[in-house]
Scaffold this active site. Sequence first.
Site, PDB file in Angstrom:
ATOM      1  CG  HIS A 204      -5.636  -2.316  -1.501  1.00  0.00           C
ATOM      2  ND1 HIS A 204      -4.655  -2.950  -0.762  1.00  0.00           N
ATOM      3  CD2 HIS A 204      -5.345  -0.985  -1.415  1.00  0.00           C
ATOM      4  CE1 HIS A 204      -3.836  -2.051  -0.250  1.00  0.00           C
ATOM      5  NE2 HIS A 204      -4.215  -0.853  -0.650  1.00  0.00           N
ATOM      6  CD  GLU A 205      -6.444   1.314  -4.323  1.00  0.00           C
ATOM      7  OE1 GLU A 205      -6.597   2.263  -3.543  1.00  0.00           O
ATOM      8  OE2 GLU A 205      -5.340   0.772  -4.494  1.00  0.00           O
TER       9      GLU A 205
ATOM     10  CB  CYS B 159      -0.912  -0.005   1.223  1.00  0.00           C
ATOM     11  SG  CYS B 159      -2.026   1.419   1.316  1.00  0.00           S
TER      12      CYS B 159
ATOM     13  CG  HIS C  32      -7.354   2.908   0.779  1.00  0.00           C
ATOM     14  ND1 HIS C  32      -6.654   3.214   1.931  1.00  0.00           N
ATOM     15  CD2 HIS C  32      -6.483   2.222  -0.021  1.00  0.00           C
ATOM     16  CE1 HIS C  32      -5.412   2.736   1.832  1.00  0.00           C
ATOM     17  NE2 HIS C  32      -5.289   2.130   0.664  1.00  0.00           N
TER      18      HIS C  32
END
Length: 205
Positions: free
Chosen positions: A185-186, A142, A189
């Site tokens: 993953h994004e 990351c 966020h």
Amino acid sequence: MKKIIFFAFSILLISGCSSSKYLKSFSFSSEEKQLITNGDSLAPMRVYKISSTTDSLVLRTKSTYIKPDPENIVLKKFVKRLYTTVRDSMSMGVGIAAPQVGILKNIIWVQRLDKEGLPFEVYLNPKIINYSTTTQTVREGCLSIPDRSETLSSRSEKIIIEYDTMQGQYKSETVEGFTAVIFQHEIDHLNGILYLDHLQKELKN
């Protein structure tokens, strides 16, 4: 009669204020606008890191809806700067989310490793509406957690996503393989979640 007119005017006034506040919540805050406009479109933005307490607070905050608008100058500039940031030689990631540069809006860039030419594409208000029960084991890193990577076994092999385009089109598609990991993953966020949270859960289990 006067009371009725006054009452109607009051409702219109309140409704107008609420509508204005509602629309404003879909836009960038004054602080966000300053972050976006303090550099050229080709200038990368500072990537927030968990090593900083103030940065961590932002990274742990849930982002909000952004209204798609191809005529929004600030939005267009931010999208360009976010792309420049993920492609910067100091970053060179395969994805990035707006919170990673201090902008709490639902915007991400993802490199489509599943498409010819491996293009980067921008997604507004992305969400995952279905996760496959089959998972994959992958190594993740990351930009906000430098000099570290870990192997996770809990990412779904296949997901179905929904999102808005810059032109305001609402779309849905199925994504598989490592590209599905990038999306997971994004989008994490955008919800204030880091991949380390999944690692901790796996270790606990």
